[in-house]
Motif scaffolding. Structure first.
Motif, PDB file in Angstrom:
ATOM      1  N   GLN A  98       0.852  -1.192   0.000  1.00 40.92           N
ATOM      2  CA  GLN A  98       0.000   0.000   0.000  1.00 40.92           C
ATOM      3  C   GLN A  98       0.887   1.241   0.000  1.00 40.92           C
ATOM      4  O   GLN A  98       1.890   1.304   0.710  1.00 40.92           O
ATOM      5  CB  GLN A  98      -0.912   0.012   1.222  1.00 40.92           C
ATOM      6  N   GLY A  99       0.523   2.218  -0.810  1.00 41.48           N
ATOM      7  CA  GLY A  99       1.290   3.453  -0.853  1.00 41.48           C
ATOM      8  C   GLY A  99       0.601   4.491  -1.712  1.00 41.48           C
ATOM      9  O   GLY A  99      -0.409   4.211  -2.368  1.00 41.48           O
ATOM     10  N   ARG A 100       1.139   5.698  -1.691  1.00 43.44           N
ATOM     11  CA  ARG A 100       0.567   6.771  -2.500  1.00 43.44           C
ATOM     12  C   ARG A 100       0.850   6.494  -3.981  1.00 43.44           C
ATOM     13  O   ARG A 100       1.991   6.261  -4.369  1.00 43.44           O
ATOM     14  CB  ARG A 100       1.166   8.105  -2.090  1.00 43.44           C
ATOM     15  N   TRP A 101      -0.195   6.532  -4.796  1.00 42.79           N
ATOM     16  CA  TRP A 101      -0.065   6.234  -6.228  1.00 42.79           C
ATOM     17  C   TRP A 101       0.223   7.531  -6.962  1.00 42.79           C
ATOM     18  O   TRP A 101      -0.576   8.482  -6.903  1.00 42.79           O
ATOM     19  CB  TRP A 101      -1.351   5.591  -6.740  1.00 42.79           C
ATOM     20  N   VAL A 102       1.391   7.605  -7.631  1.00 44.23           N
ATOM     21  CA  VAL A 102       1.825   8.842  -8.272  1.00 44.23           C
ATOM     22  C   VAL A 102       2.444   8.541  -9.628  1.00 44.23           C
ATOM     23  O   VAL A 102       2.768   7.397  -9.951  1.00 44.23           O
ATOM     24  CB  VAL A 102       2.853   9.602  -7.403  1.00 44.23           C
ATOM     25  N   TRP A 103       2.603   9.610 -10.411  1.00 41.83           N
ATOM     26  CA  TRP A 103       3.416   9.592 -11.630  1.00 41.83           C
ATOM     27  C   TRP A 103       4.690  10.362 -11.323  1.00 41.83           C
ATOM     28  O   TRP A 103       4.644  11.471 -10.786  1.00 41.83           O
ATOM     29  CB  TRP A 103       2.650  10.249 -12.781  1.00 41.83           C
ATOM     30  N   ASP A 104       5.836   9.761 -11.654  1.00 46.80           N
ATOM     31  CA  ASP A 104       7.133  10.357 -11.347  1.00 46.80           C
ATOM     32  C   ASP A 104       7.715  10.983 -12.612  1.00 46.80           C
ATOM     33  O   ASP A 104       7.995  10.277 -13.590  1.00 46.80           O
ATOM     34  CB  ASP A 104       8.068   9.281 -10.798  1.00 46.80           C
ATOM     35  N   ALA A 105       7.921  12.294 -12.567  1.00 47.71           N
ATOM     36  CA  ALA A 105       8.481  13.018 -13.709  1.00 47.71           C
ATOM     37  C   ALA A 105       9.998  12.969 -13.739  1.00 47.71           C
ATOM     38  O   ALA A 105      10.617  13.480 -14.668  1.00 47.71           O
ATOM     39  CB  ALA A 105       8.039  14.485 -13.662  1.00 47.71           C
ATOM     40  N   GLY A 106      10.609  12.333 -12.745  1.00 46.55           N
ATOM     41  CA  GLY A 106      12.051  12.445 -12.584  1.00 46.55           C
ATOM     42  C   GLY A 106      12.885  11.787 -13.652  1.00 46.55           C
ATOM     43  O   GLY A 106      14.079  12.059 -13.748  1.00 46.55           O
ATOM     44  N   HIS A 107      12.297  10.912 -14.479  1.00 46.94           N
ATOM     45  CA  HIS A 107      13.068  10.215 -15.513  1.00 46.94           C
ATOM     46  C   HIS A 107      12.289  10.297 -16.831  1.00 46.94           C
ATOM     47  O   HIS A 107      12.077  11.381 -17.348  1.00 46.94           O
ATOM     48  CB  HIS A 107      13.351   8.784 -15.070  1.00 46.94           C
ATOM     49  N   SER A 108      11.867   9.147 -17.364  1.00 47.75           N
ATOM     50  CA  SER A 108      11.075   9.170 -18.604  1.00 47.75           C
ATOM     51  C   SER A 108       9.583   9.078 -18.346  1.00 47.75           C
ATOM     52  O   SER A 108       8.806   8.976 -19.283  1.00 47.75           O
ATOM     53  CB  SER A 108      11.508   8.008 -19.521  1.00 47.75           C
ATOM     54  N   GLY A 109       9.189   9.095 -17.081  1.00 46.01           N
ATOM     55  CA  GLY A 109       7.777   9.084 -16.723  1.00 46.01           C
ATOM     56  C   GLY A 109       7.240   7.684 -16.499  1.00 46.01           C
ATOM     57  O   GLY A 109       7.228   6.867 -17.423  1.00 46.01           O
ATOM     58  N   HIS A 110       6.816   7.386 -15.269  1.00 50.33           N
ATOM     59  CA  HIS A 110       6.203   6.098 -14.969  1.00 50.33           C
ATOM     60  C   HIS A 110       5.356   6.237 -13.713  1.00 50.33           C
ATOM     61  O   HIS A 110       5.546   7.154 -12.912  1.00 50.33           O
ATOM     62  CB  HIS A 110       7.262   5.006 -14.773  1.00 50.33           C
TER      63      HIS A 110
END
Length: 456
Positions: A329-341
């Motif tokens: 369980q965790g916060r569901w996010v999109w990470d912009a730090g690389h190519s996006g995932h």
């Protein structure tokens, strides 16, 4: 029902996420002075500005098999400031050998199966595949940093076959006949598992053997180094920017605010003047403050790793290994730090299921013969898996956190104050005498007492 271990609750929660409408691209050298850019990157962007909320800032829950680990000490250079411990989860109902059906890789690469094809299949055909994609939203996600670059710090990277803004994440496993074998490789964005880098932009894909990129949900247990270094350097960066003690805008911020009200190109011209003046003033102060800044940053850098090894990511990392079957369980996010995932960041709760390594229980893998990721999971199995996921995740959400080991009385006041009504009800039940056995209820347990008879 499969047995489960105790809940693991990674304590590191230093970041936040932002709505996609509030995402800010890192400023360029003519949009802000160098101290302002560093303060933004270190204390705003890396601590949450790069994470876009996909569930309104809420949590999601996944079930799957760990197919890759990324240790906190596995990075070098400036990238080592991010000392999170991460693992990569192959989502139920799929197991690794299901993906041997993609053999042989074929064209255009005879050695590696097209990673986006595999991800698209798993996302479309698995009941939990939605976690690998963007959440429904009329506003598109912003461009990731591999496309935009980071002013002063990093240039944009070649796009190659990347599918911006959600390129996805995967781990390469080696084809071995009708099965797959773990080669101990870390995960990366999907196109980097396939495309050859033009320079040292990323690790080159292997050129020997045949490989299948397993599509995974990346999960990060947060370390404290970014937070510690931010706290150590922020007073110095405020001085370099001329921020008044006790808060308030810096002269540069006031200058840029004035520029916002001017028409183009006057606004850009004034922005450039504001940035240049800030940098000239900061340069003089930086020469005087450099020894103290370096000492503060180095002390925070090392102290954070020692703290994390002992109390934060270290205890979690020692309990997770490839092949573990987890509820996460965790916060569901999109990470912009690389190519996006997409990812779970931070991970808030982990439950290990006691199954053989790499084998999902029948509750989330009803078909003993397994599944073909290239075709839809049958509707009846999909319904069973979804119902199980919802039930197990609800129970995990109702469980109170384990006691703080530093507190002899169990849960701290802060922990008690953060409990939901469901968690408080479970905690109350746990503290009843009949539930306080250690060896076995029939050995050192007791039966609940009868309520006293009512007079009359």
């Amino acid at each position: 029902m499969v047995d489960a271990g105790a809940i693991i609750t990674p304590p590191g929660q230093y970041t936040h996420c932002v709505d996609r409408a509030d995402y800010e691209v890192p400023p360029g050298p003519l949009d802000a002075g160098v101290p302002s850019i560093l303060a933004f990157m270190l204390c705003d962007y890396l601590l949450g500005g790069k994470l876009v909320c996909l569930a309104g800032g809420g949590d999601e829950c996944a079930i799957g098999v760990v197919v890759g680990l990324e240790q906190a000490r596995g990075k070098s250079g400036i990238e080592a400031i991010d000392n999170d411990f991460s693992f990569n989860l192959l989502l139920a109902p799929f197991q690794t050998d299901d993906f041997a059906k993609y053999s042989p890789p074929g064209t255009p690469d005879p050695d590696i199966v097209d990673p986006h094809r595999v991800r698209d299949d798993a996302a479309a055909n698995g009941p939990l595949g939605r976690l690998l994609k963007d959440s429904p939203n009329p506003r598109p996600l912003p461009a990731p940093l591999d496309r935009t670059g980071i002013p002063i710090i990093r240039k944009p990277l070649p796009q190659g076959t990347a599918t911006y803004p959600v390129d996805g994440y995967g781990v390469l496993w080696k084809l071995a006949g009708t099965s797959l074998a773990d080669d101990g490789r870390e995960g990366d964005n999907l196109h980097k598992l396939w495309d050859q880098p033009s320079d040292t932009d990323w690790h080159a894909p292997p050129r020997t053997g045949r490989w299948v990129p397993l599509p995974v949900l990346h999960a990060e247990c947060e370390g404290s180094r970014i937070f510690f270094v931010c706290q150590a350097l922020k007073p110095f960066l405020d001085i370099l920017r001329g921020k008044p003690p006790g808060g308030g805008p810096s002269p540069g911020e006031v200058c840029h605010a004035v520029a916002e009200d001017l028409p183009w190109p006057l606004d850009k011209a004034l922005d450039a003047v504001c940035s240049i003046v800030e940098d000239l003033v900061a340069l003089v102060l930086a020469v005087l403050l450099a020894p103290a800044m370096l000492a503060a940053a180095a002390a925070a850098w090392e102290a954070a790793q020692a703290f994390d090894d002992a109390f934060v990511t270290g205890p979690v990392a020692r309990q997770i290994k490839v092949g573990d079957v987890l509820i996460v369980q965790g916060r569901w996010v999109w990470d912009a730090g690389h190519s996006g995932h997409t990812e779970l960041h931070p991970v808030k709760a982990i439950v290990k299921l006691t199954t053989p390594a790499g084998q999902l229980p029948a509750e989330v893998r009803p078909a003993p013969a397994g599944y073909d990721p290239r075709t839809n999971v049958p509707a009846a199995d999909r319904a069973t898996i979804t119902a199980t996921q919802q039930r197990w995740c609800r129970l995990v959400n109702e469980a109170p956190p384990p006691p703080d080991p530093r507190n002899p009385d169990g849960l701290t006041g802060a922990q008690l104050g953060s409990l939901t009504p469901a968690q408080l009800a479970v905690l109350t039940a746990q503290q009843r005498p009949e539930n306080s056995w250690t060896v076995h209820p029939l050995i050192d347990g007791c039966a609940p007492g009868r309520p006293p008879a009512q007079p009359g």
